[in-house]
Design an enzyme around this catalytic site. Structure first.
Site, PDB file in Angstrom:
ATOM      1  N   GLU A 100      67.562 -33.000   0.682  1.00  0.00           N
ATOM      2  CA  GLU A 100      68.329 -34.493   0.858  1.00  0.00           C
ATOM      3  C   GLU A 100      69.615 -34.124   1.581  1.00  0.00           C
ATOM      4  O   GLU A 100      70.388 -33.287   1.251  1.00  0.00           O
ATOM      5  CB  GLU A 100      68.366 -35.167  -0.394  1.00  0.00           C
ATOM      6  CG  GLU A 100      69.114 -36.263  -0.334  1.00  0.00           C
ATOM      7  CD  GLU A 100      69.618 -36.716  -1.887  1.00  0.00           C
ATOM      8  OE1 GLU A 100      70.194 -37.723  -1.940  1.00  0.00           O
ATOM      9  OE2 GLU A 100      69.343 -36.210  -2.868  1.00  0.00           O
ATOM     10  N   ILE A 151      73.207 -35.207   1.938  1.00  0.00           N
ATOM     11  CA  ILE A 151      74.186 -35.838   1.174  1.00  0.00           C
ATOM     12  C   ILE A 151      75.216 -36.315   2.085  1.00  0.00           C
ATOM     13  O   ILE A 151      75.812 -35.572   2.931  1.00  0.00           O
ATOM     14  CB  ILE A 151      74.761 -34.822   0.182  1.00  0.00           C
ATOM     15  CG1 ILE A 151      73.897 -34.195  -0.861  1.00  0.00           C
ATOM     16  CG2 ILE A 151      75.929 -35.726  -0.588  1.00  0.00           C
ATOM     17  CD1 ILE A 151      73.034 -35.198  -1.519  1.00  0.00           C
ATOM     18  N   ASP A 188      78.443 -20.338  -9.355  1.00  0.00           N
ATOM     19  CA  ASP A 188      79.464 -20.205  -8.327  1.00  0.00           C
ATOM     20  C   ASP A 188      80.018 -21.217  -7.766  1.00  0.00           C
ATOM     21  O   ASP A 188      80.136 -22.124  -6.860  1.00  0.00           O
ATOM     22  CB  ASP A 188      78.560 -19.835  -6.831  1.00  0.00           C
ATOM     23  CG  ASP A 188      79.161 -19.272  -5.809  1.00  0.00           C
ATOM     24  OD1 ASP A 188      80.580 -19.072  -5.793  1.00  0.00           O
ATOM     25  OD2 ASP A 188      78.644 -18.849  -4.480  1.00  0.00           O
TER      26      ASP A 188
HETATM   27  P1  ADP Z   1      75.761 -21.171   2.933  1.00  0.00           P
HETATM   28  O1  ADP Z   1      74.439 -21.130   2.099  1.00  0.00           O
HETATM   29  O2  ADP Z   1      76.023 -20.876   4.282  1.00  0.00           O
HETATM   30  O3  ADP Z   1      77.117 -21.007   2.194  1.00  0.00           O
HETATM   31  P2  ADP Z   1      76.134 -24.071   1.977  1.00  0.00           P
HETATM   32  O4  ADP Z   1      74.941 -24.430   1.171  1.00  0.00           O
HETATM   33  O5  ADP Z   1      77.469 -23.992   1.697  1.00  0.00           O
HETATM   34  O6  ADP Z   1      75.666 -23.162   3.094  1.00  0.00           O
HETATM   35  O7  ADP Z   1      76.192 -25.468   3.021  1.00  0.00           O
HETATM   36  C1  ADP Z   1      77.139 -25.263   4.193  1.00  0.00           C
HETATM   37  C2  ADP Z   1      77.605 -26.580   4.288  1.00  0.00           C
HETATM   38  O8  ADP Z   1      76.877 -27.727   4.539  1.00  0.00           O
HETATM   39  C3  ADP Z   1      78.284 -27.062   2.991  1.00  0.00           C
HETATM   40  O9  ADP Z   1      79.702 -26.677   2.940  1.00  0.00           O
HETATM   41  C4  ADP Z   1      78.312 -28.666   2.990  1.00  0.00           C
HETATM   42  O10 ADP Z   1      79.383 -29.046   3.543  1.00  0.00           O
HETATM   43  C5  ADP Z   1      77.022 -28.968   3.917  1.00  0.00           C
HETATM   44  N1  ADP Z   1      76.085 -29.373   2.951  1.00  0.00           N
HETATM   45  C6  ADP Z   1      75.533 -28.113   1.859  1.00  0.00           C
HETATM   46  N2  ADP Z   1      74.351 -29.052   1.591  1.00  0.00           N
HETATM   47  C7  ADP Z   1      74.145 -30.280   1.778  1.00  0.00           C
HETATM   48  C8  ADP Z   1      73.258 -31.317   1.640  1.00  0.00           C
HETATM   49  N3  ADP Z   1      72.366 -31.380   0.991  1.00  0.00           N
HETATM   50  N4  ADP Z   1      73.710 -32.489   2.601  1.00  0.00           N
HETATM   51  C9  ADP Z   1      74.708 -32.603   3.381  1.00  0.00           C
HETATM   52  N5  ADP Z   1      75.502 -31.351   3.529  1.00  0.00           N
HETATM   53  C10 ADP Z   1      75.493 -30.372   2.897  1.00  0.00           C
END
Ligand code: ADP
Length: 292
Positions: free
Chosen positions: A98, A100, A201
């Site tokens: 989804e 966000i 984390d």
């Molecule tokens: P990585 O696995 O490279 O560390 P993240 O899961 O931290 O990546 O996601 C990278 C960035 O994307 C996050 O810092 C956040 O800002 C954004 N993000 C992560 N999940 C979502 C989501 N479900 N919806 C919108 N933005 C997201």
């Protein structure tokens, strides 16, 4: 550029879910991640979040992330994005969630966050660990089961990081002796506890604000551990609002001396940083080890 093979895999996924014609209208990069490429995709079914990497780089990373997110969701305690699928497309692996939408924090954002995290931590297991390994950032995280928290933390967390750092020369004999001395003291420093469902984390880059204005957790390194692990990580890079800690404490009172233990728990993420990014974090590690 957002890979075409992933677009096709996503369209196929929706078809398998019973959707007929799904069109990907646009894909725009999302910044903030440190490991994977991330995109916001607009489709005829709405918006979604996709992150991807070479499938061979971090084997099963997204399946594990998806399982971790699902465990947190199943606790029905705190907001977690909907998980659509973790799949492979050509040479890539991807995770579809989804999207966000960035939102404003609700009035009681921090109080709710503290309360909801305490509720999440109230989900218990028989043993410390998890029925599968996963990743902490981009490092493999071992979750073999242990009955004893101190033993789990030493064997599955610190010793593995110390070994890795020793093998690539980031730490020396003096540091290792310091860790060994610390291990002997941990039983008297750590309180007894039941294994709790933790994010693993929980630094400030790993939560977002959902449509209701509440904290929504992303990017976990889930296992059943001591709840103080999440509290410790929340203080590591900046710290959360005091209201979060007050609310948490109201719902799940932290045991006396918790502030002192946080540094020890944070040796784990700090050593992960030493192993990923080198010596810059070693000073913080040495300071903590010396203190105990
Ligand atoms: P990585 O696995 O490279 O560390 P993240 O899961 O931290 O990546 O996601 C990278 C960035 O994307 C996050 O810092 C956040 O800002 C954004 N993000 C992560 N999940 C979502 C989501 N479900 N919806 C919108 N933005 C997201």
């Amino acid at each position: 550029m957002f890979p075409e093979s992933i677009q096709n895999a996503i369209i196929l996924y929706f078809k398998q879910q019973g959707e007929r014609e799904v069109e990907i209208i646009s894909a725009s990069p999302v910044s903030g991640g440190s490991i994977n490429d991330a995109f916001r995709i607009k489709t005829s079914l709405g918006q979604f979040f996709v992150k991807y990497n070479d499938a061979s780089r971090y084997p099963e990373m997204f399946e594990k992330e998806s399982r971790g997110l699902q465990l947190l969701r199943d606790s029905n305690s705190i907001s977690i994005p909907d998980i659509l699928t973790a799949g492979e497309a050509g040479s890539y692996a991807f995770l579809l969630l989804e999207f966000i939408e960035p939102a404003r924090e609700a009035d009681h954002f921090w109080q709710n966050f503290g309360k909801n995290l305490a509720a999440m931590h109230s989900h218990k297991a028989e043993k410390f660990g998890l029925d599968h390994d996963n990743y902490m950032g981009s490092l493999y995280q071992y979750n073999n089961f242990h009955d004893n928290w101190t033993e789990f933390f030493i064997v599955e967390r610190l010793e593995r990081q110390v070994k890795m750092a020793r093998e690539d020369g980031s730490i020396g004999r003096v540091d290792i002796t310091g860790f060994e001395r610390l291990y002997k003291r941990l039983d008297e420093i750590f309180p007894s506890s039941e294994p709790s469902l933790i994010h693993g984390d929980l630094w400030s880059g790993n939560f977002m604000t959902d449509r209701q204005g509440n904290a929504c957790l992303i990017d976990p390194a889930v296992y059943y551990g001591h709840p103080e692990i999440d509290i410790a990580m929340s203080t590591l890079f900046g710290g959360f609002n005091q209201k979060f800690y007050d609310a948490y404490n109201n719902h799940n009172p932290l045991e006396k001396g918790w502030e002192i233990r946080l540094d020890i728990y944070n040796l784990y993420p700090l050593m992960v940083h030493v192993n990923l990014f080198g010596g810059g974090y070693l000073g913080s590690v040495q300071k903590i080890v010396r203190k105990f």
